[in-house]
Motif scaffolding. Structure first.
Motif: not given
Length: 425
Positions: A80-81, A86-89, A93-95
């Protein structure tokens, strides 16, 4: 011909390979700016054997990061952006665009643990509708290259990229081959084209100097950007046509053009050892470019992954009747003709069994320069540095002049592109 050992050095570009490490010392076009929207769908992009994901965050910043989440390896392409990251589905975890981990909601406390997580990311520059990246060590990062076409108005440029199904070297060699146009791109009859357009989708007019007579008289000069390749063809009864190709180290080119014709700049970036991102920037020096005419003459039809719909599986749409009456190949589209020639060689050509002729001089020089620079790089020397004052004015040109003149008299290299005496020592 090349030995199998040198061919491996030339063609292998993944992480840890000599050529791959040298290529990482240069700025690389990664994707077009219009491929990313704020908080929009991420884009997969493979470069030099690395699987990466690009995204544009809420503030418009672009991130180019490792596709794999460092938690369990799930693809971040499906993430998810939003909210400047961007967050891992898989576990949330978000980066951010720098690869820093900003949230780990799957843990009760994420302070020190979160701060220890760093995702591989690469710096980017967004220039002239292209997102560029540098994949080498920070301390070796060169100045950003300032190519001539970058200074032109946006309406004067057309930027495209396409996935080509073979090694970068054989794609680039095609661009340095003056003579192939007289066959591969030859239309049997006169072609009507718009102002500035080199060809129709059928091919190049048989009266054009690239086609009229194979320009087998060639020379190559050392330049401060790489190699200047010159060819002499028949223009008129009293004049020769003098043409040039610029090979800009390590993977950029300007194919031959004449005054009044739209220019073209190419970059050939290894996707991996078996495929290439072929970049085309077509540009007009003094007017808006005819986008539709340029699309039509090149003939590329691409899917969402930038792969060709006209390809090896459907024999590039070859029409055997057209081959007899219309053009040399029976294939429509200049780009489709090029891709058919280079892809049907196989993913990586075995150059130990080829037979080069005198008309292959630019290719020989390109390979020699790449291998010379690479072997020096392996010994700890820095690879060739590009000179921005030169790049700002460099593009391919051509002219007609007295056929009694040598190419040195009619078409000398401009002084600014000469290698300085100090650089030769």
């Amino acid at each position: 011909m090349l030995s199998k050992e040198d061919n491996q050095l030339l063609t292998q570009t993944g992480p840890g390979t000599p050529m791959g490490e040298m290529f990482r010392r240069y700025w690389i076009p990664a994707l077009r700016s219009d491929e990313l929207e704020k908080d929009g769908k991420p884009q997969r992009v493979k470069l030099l054997g690395e699987d990466l994901v690009a995204f544009r965050d809420t503030e418009g910043k672009v991130g180019l990061i490792d596709e794999r989440c460092p938690h369990r390896g799930t693809s971040l392409y499906f993430g998810i952006n939003d909210g400047c990251g961007i967050r891992c589905m898989y576990h949330g975890w978000k980066f951010d665009t720098n690869g820093d981990c900003t949230e780990i909601p799957s843990e009760a406390k994420d302070g020190k643990f979160r701060q220890s997580i760093k995702l591989k990311s690469y710096p980017v520059e967004e220039v002239s509708g292209i997102i560029w990246t540098y994949m080498g060590p920070q301390e070796d990062q060169p100045p950003f290259p300032e190519f001539y076409w970058m200074s032109l108005p946006n309406e004067n440029k057309l930027v495209e990229r396409v996935w080509q199904e073979c090694n970068y070297a054989q794609v680039m060699e095609n661009d340095l081959d003056f003579v192939h146009a007289a066959f591969l791109h030859k239309a049997h009859n006169k072609q009507t084209v718009e102002e500035g357009i080199l060809s129709s989708d059928l091919g190049i007019d048989p009266d054009h100097p690239l086609v009229k007579n194979p320009p087998v008289k060639q020379a190559v000069e050392d330049a401060n950007y790489g190699k200047r390749c010159i060819a002499v063809g028949i223009g008129t009864e009293e004049e020769n046509a003098f043409m040039e190709i610029h090979y800009i180290f390590p993977f950029y080119t300007y194919p031959p053009r004449f005054g009044g014709e739209d220019g073209m700049w190419h970059a050939f970036i290894p996707r991996d050892d078996y495929s290439t991102w072929s970049w085309d920037v077509q540009f007009s020096h003094d007017r808006a470019i005819d986008v539709q005419a340029q699309h039509d003459r090149r003939g590329l039809q691409l899917d969402e992954e930038f792969r060709k719909k006209i390809n090896m599986e459907n024999e590039y749409g070859q029409d055997r009747g057209l081959q007899k009456t219309g053009n040399f190949t029976g294939i429509r589209g200049i780009a489709n003709q090029d891709h058919a020639a280079t892809e049907t060689m196989g993913p990586i050509v075995d150059r130990s069994i080829e037979h080069l002729g005198t008309s292959d001089l630019p290719i020989i020089h390109m390979r020699r320069l790449l291998l010379q620079q690479l072997k020096a790089f392996q010994q700890g020397q820095k690879p060739m540095q590009l000179d921005n004052p030169s790049l700002k004015t460099l593009y391919s040109d051509g002219l007609y002049d007295d056929n009694q003149k040598t190419w040195q008299e009619a078409f000398p290299m401009k002084e600014q592109f000469n290698i300085k005496a100090a650089a030769k020592q």
